[in-house]
Design a protein around this motif. Structure first.
Motif, PDB file in Angstrom:
ATOM      1  N   ASN A  31       0.838  -1.199   0.000  1.00 27.16           N
ATOM      2  CA  ASN A  31       0.000   0.000   0.000  1.00 27.16           C
ATOM      3  C   ASN A  31       0.872   1.246   0.000  1.00 27.16           C
ATOM      4  OD1 ASN A  31      -2.360  -1.516   0.198  1.00 27.16           O
ATOM      5  ND2 ASN A  31      -2.210  -1.606   2.416  1.00 27.16           N
ATOM      6  N   GLY A  32       0.570   2.149  -0.892  1.00 21.92           N
ATOM      7  CA  GLY A  32       1.344   3.376  -0.954  1.00 21.92           C
ATOM      8  C   GLY A  32       0.579   4.484  -1.637  1.00 21.92           C
ATOM      9  N   THR A  33       1.154   5.675  -1.586  1.00 23.31           N
ATOM     10  CA  THR A  33       0.564   6.862  -2.188  1.00 23.31           C
ATOM     11  C   THR A  33       1.649   7.604  -2.948  1.00 23.31           C
ATOM     12  OG1 THR A  33      -0.943   7.085  -0.311  1.00 23.31           O
ATOM     13  CG2 THR A  33      -0.627   9.027  -1.689  1.00 23.31           C
ATOM     14  N   TYR A  34       1.367   7.977  -4.185  1.00 22.64           N
ATOM     15  CA  TYR A  34       2.315   8.796  -4.927  1.00 22.64           C
ATOM     16  C   TYR A  34       2.233  10.223  -4.403  1.00 22.64           C
ATOM     17  CZ  TYR A  34       3.908   5.368  -8.237  1.00 22.64           C
ATOM     18  OH  TYR A  34       4.513   4.277  -8.799  1.00 22.64           O
ATOM     19  N   LEU A  35       3.369  10.756  -3.978  1.00 21.20           N
ATOM     20  CA  LEU A  35       3.432  12.128  -3.497  1.00 21.20           C
ATOM     21  C   LEU A  35       3.578  13.085  -4.668  1.00 21.20           C
ATOM     22  CD1 LEU A  35       5.730  11.437  -0.427  1.00 21.20           C
ATOM     23  CD2 LEU A  35       3.246  11.651  -0.465  1.00 21.20           C
ATOM     24  N   PHE A  36       4.234  12.639  -5.727  1.00 20.17           N
ATOM     25  CA  PHE A  36       4.267  13.342  -6.998  1.00 20.17           C
ATOM     26  C   PHE A  36       4.789  12.395  -8.064  1.00 20.17           C
ATOM     27  CE2 PHE A  36       8.482  14.385  -5.261  1.00 20.17           C
ATOM     28  CZ  PHE A  36       9.309  14.054  -6.318  1.00 20.17           C
ATOM     29  N   SER A  37       4.558  12.742  -9.330  1.00 18.91           N
ATOM     30  CA  SER A  37       5.074  11.925 -10.431  1.00 18.91           C
ATOM     31  C   SER A  37       5.327  12.797 -11.652  1.00 18.91           C
ATOM     32  CB  SER A  37       4.099  10.794 -10.781  1.00 18.91           C
ATOM     33  OG  SER A  37       2.877  11.327 -11.233  1.00 18.91           O
ATOM     34  N   ASN A  38       6.161  12.279 -12.542  1.00 14.72           N
ATOM     35  CA  ASN A  38       6.467  12.876 -13.840  1.00 14.72           C
ATOM     36  C   ASN A  38       7.013  14.305 -13.752  1.00 14.72           C
ATOM     37  OD1 ASN A  38       6.792  12.398 -16.549  1.00 14.72           O
ATOM     38  ND2 ASN A  38       4.804  13.254 -17.085  1.00 14.72           N
ATOM     39  N   LYS A  39       7.878  14.553 -12.777  1.00 13.73           N
ATOM     40  CA  LYS A  39       8.541  15.861 -12.683  1.00 13.73           C
ATOM     41  C   LYS A  39       9.901  15.771 -13.358  1.00 13.73           C
ATOM     42  CE  LYS A  39       6.262  17.968  -8.825  1.00 13.73           C
ATOM     43  NZ  LYS A  39       6.403  19.082  -7.914  1.00 13.73           N
ATOM     44  N   SER A  40      10.474  16.936 -13.642  1.00 15.70           N
ATOM     45  CA  SER A  40      11.801  17.027 -14.262  1.00 15.70           C
ATOM     46  C   SER A  40      12.601  18.114 -13.572  1.00 15.70           C
ATOM     47  CB  SER A  40      11.683  17.379 -15.744  1.00 15.70           C
ATOM     48  OG  SER A  40      11.009  16.367 -16.441  1.00 15.70           O
ATOM     49  N   VAL A  41      13.919  18.006 -13.682  1.00 17.74           N
ATOM     50  CA  VAL A  41      14.814  19.046 -13.184  1.00 17.74           C
ATOM     51  C   VAL A  41      16.023  19.079 -14.108  1.00 17.74           C
ATOM     52  CG1 VAL A  41      15.981  17.521 -11.528  1.00 17.74           C
ATOM     53  CG2 VAL A  41      15.962  19.988 -11.124  1.00 17.74           C
ATOM     54  N   SER A  42      16.449  20.288 -14.520  1.00 19.06           N
ATOM     55  CA  SER A  42      17.633  20.381 -15.385  1.00 19.06           C
ATOM     56  C   SER A  42      18.827  20.858 -14.563  1.00 19.06           C
ATOM     57  CB  SER A  42      17.358  21.281 -16.583  1.00 19.06           C
ATOM     58  OG  SER A  42      16.865  22.537 -16.162  1.00 19.06           O
ATOM     59  N   ASN A  43      18.844  22.104 -14.163  1.00 18.62           N
ATOM     60  CA  ASN A  43      19.926  22.598 -13.309  1.00 18.62           C
ATOM     61  C   ASN A  43      19.687  22.124 -11.884  1.00 18.62           C
ATOM     62  OD1 ASN A  43      21.089  24.006 -15.461  1.00 18.62           O
ATOM     63  ND2 ASN A  43      19.701  25.716 -15.121  1.00 18.62           N
ATOM     64  N   TRP A  44      20.778  22.021 -11.116  1.00 19.29           N
ATOM     65  CA  TRP A  44      20.650  21.525  -9.747  1.00 19.29           C
ATOM     66  C   TRP A  44      19.602  22.342  -9.000  1.00 19.29           C
ATOM     67  CZ3 TRP A  44      22.057  17.178  -7.587  1.00 19.29           C
ATOM     68  CH2 TRP A  44      21.873  17.037  -6.223  1.00 19.29           C
ATOM     69  N   GLY A  45      18.645  21.646  -8.361  1.00 14.27           N
ATOM     70  CA  GLY A  45      17.621  22.351  -7.608  1.00 14.27           C
ATOM     71  C   GLY A  45      16.687  21.404  -6.896  1.00 14.27           C
ATOM     72  N   THR A  46      15.745  21.991  -6.188  1.00 12.66           N
ATOM     73  CA  THR A  46      14.752  21.224  -5.438  1.00 12.66           C
ATOM     74  C   THR A  46      13.615  20.836  -6.367  1.00 12.66           C
ATOM     75  OG1 THR A  46      15.303  22.355  -3.376  1.00 12.66           O
ATOM     76  CG2 THR A  46      13.143  21.287  -3.484  1.00 12.66           C
ATOM     77  N   ALA A 104       9.942  15.756   7.717  1.00  9.40           N
ATOM     78  CA  ALA A 104      10.016  16.440   6.427  1.00  9.40           C
ATOM     79  C   ALA A 104      10.907  15.649   5.474  1.00  9.40           C
ATOM     80  CB  ALA A 104      10.577  17.839   6.613  1.00  9.40           C
ATOM     81  N   TRP A 105      10.584  15.721   4.188  1.00 10.04           N
ATOM     82  CA  TRP A 105      11.404  15.113   3.150  1.00 10.04           C
ATOM     83  C   TRP A 105      11.646  16.141   2.049  1.00 10.04           C
ATOM     84  CZ3 TRP A 105       8.995  15.371  -1.505  1.00 10.04           C
ATOM     85  CH2 TRP A 105       7.596  15.392  -1.509  1.00 10.04           C
ATOM     86  N   ALA A 106      12.701  15.929   1.286  1.00  3.36           N
ATOM     87  CA  ALA A 106      13.006  16.789   0.147  1.00  3.36           C
ATOM     88  C   ALA A 106      13.641  15.947  -0.952  1.00  3.36           C
ATOM     89  CB  ALA A 106      13.967  17.903   0.549  1.00  3.36           C
ATOM     90  N   VAL A 107      13.333  16.282  -2.193  1.00  2.00           N
ATOM     91  CA  VAL A 107      13.956  15.653  -3.358  1.00  2.00           C
ATOM     92  C   VAL A 107      14.664  16.754  -4.122  1.00  2.00           C
ATOM     93  CG1 VAL A 107      13.555  14.433  -5.527  1.00  2.00           C
ATOM     94  CG2 VAL A 107      12.235  13.819  -3.492  1.00  2.00           C
ATOM     95  N   GLN A 108      15.959  16.540  -4.391  1.00  2.00           N
ATOM     96  CA  GLN A 108      16.765  17.494  -5.136  1.00  2.00           C
ATOM     97  C   GLN A 108      17.563  16.747  -6.191  1.00  2.00           C
ATOM     98  OE1 GLN A 108      18.908  19.128  -1.745  1.00  2.00           O
ATOM     99  NE2 GLN A 108      17.798  21.052  -2.028  1.00  2.00           N
ATOM    100  N   GLY A 109      17.962  17.437  -7.239  1.00  2.00           N
ATOM    101  CA  GLY A 109      18.765  16.777  -8.245  1.00  2.00           C
ATOM    102  C   GLY A 109      19.053  17.655  -9.438  1.00  2.00           C
ATOM    103  N   SER A 110      19.621  17.041 -10.466  1.00  2.00           N
ATOM    104  CA  SER A 110      19.904  17.738 -11.718  1.00  2.00           C
ATOM    105  C   SER A 110      19.859  16.745 -12.873  1.00  2.00           C
ATOM    106  CB  SER A 110      21.283  18.407 -11.667  1.00  2.00           C
ATOM    107  OG  SER A 110      22.296  17.433 -11.607  1.00  2.00           O
ATOM    108  N   ASN A 111      19.468  17.257 -14.031  1.00  2.87           N
ATOM    109  CA  ASN A 111      19.458  16.487 -15.283  1.00  2.87           C
ATOM    110  C   ASN A 111      18.680  15.179 -15.172  1.00  2.87           C
ATOM    111  OD1 ASN A 111      21.165  18.457 -16.515  1.00  2.87           O
ATOM    112  ND2 ASN A 111      22.871  17.558 -15.407  1.00  2.87           N
ATOM    113  N   ALA A 112      17.495  15.248 -14.580  1.00  8.34           N
ATOM    114  CA  ALA A 112      16.656  14.059 -14.417  1.00  8.34           C
ATOM    115  C   ALA A 112      15.234  14.358 -14.892  1.00  8.34           C
ATOM    116  CB  ALA A 112      16.644  13.616 -12.970  1.00  8.34           C
ATOM    117  N   LYS A 113      14.561  13.305 -15.339  1.00  4.48           N
ATOM    118  CA  LYS A 113      13.176  13.433 -15.793  1.00  4.48           C
ATOM    119  C   LYS A 113      12.385  12.228 -15.306  1.00  4.48           C
ATOM    120  CE  LYS A 113      13.868  11.217 -20.256  1.00  4.48           C
ATOM    121  NZ  LYS A 113      13.722  11.308 -21.694  1.00  4.48           N
TER     122      LYS A 113
END
Length: 129
Positions: A31-46, A104-113
């Motif tokens: 059992n789970g819940t998607y907190l978000f989906s299908n996001k992208s990030v190019s330059n390093w960021g949240t 609290a949680w955070a997702v950060q990264g770069s060059n991901a889709k």
């Protein structure tokens, strides 16, 4: 003699079936819940931040966007930081991190889709949602 007495006392309060159930309480359930989906990030960021509504495991999935050899993404909680560094530009990877209700949680990264984050409940966790 002492071993038999202890065994008898333990059997009155704690059965083998219960010990098996207790051992599984901290494992992730289906059992789970998607907190978000299908996001992208190019330059390093949240990518996204939030607070866990229940105990569980954050499951982060992402693909490199194919434009850079230095794609990476991570999920962080107060106690754990779990990172993906893509082995080639368009690779897909998954990582996870345990989290407690209210943290609290955070997702950060770069060059991901195709970035998604799912919160999987623990088997023994109590949901107040």
């Amino acid at each position: 003699m002492l071993k038999n007495v202890l065994s008898l006392l333990l059997s009155k309060f704690y059965s083998k079936k219960e010990s098996g159930e207790v051992a599984h309480q901290a494992l992730p359930s289906t059992n789970g819940t998607y907190l978000f989906s299908n996001k992208s990030v190019s330059n390093w960021g949240t990518v996204s931040t939030g607070v866990a509504p229940y105990d569980g495991f954050l499951v982060l999935n992402a693909n490199g966007d194919g434009t850079s050899d230095s794609a990476s993404i991570f999920v962080s909680t107060p106690c754990v930081r779990s990172m993906i560094t893509f082995p080639f530009p368009s690779a897909g990877c998954t990582t996870w991190a345990p989290i407690a209700k209210g943290e609290a949680w955070a997702v950060q990264g770069s060059n991901a889709k195709q970035i998604s984050l799912e919160l999987r409940k623990t088997i023994g966790g109590v949901s107040n949602s």
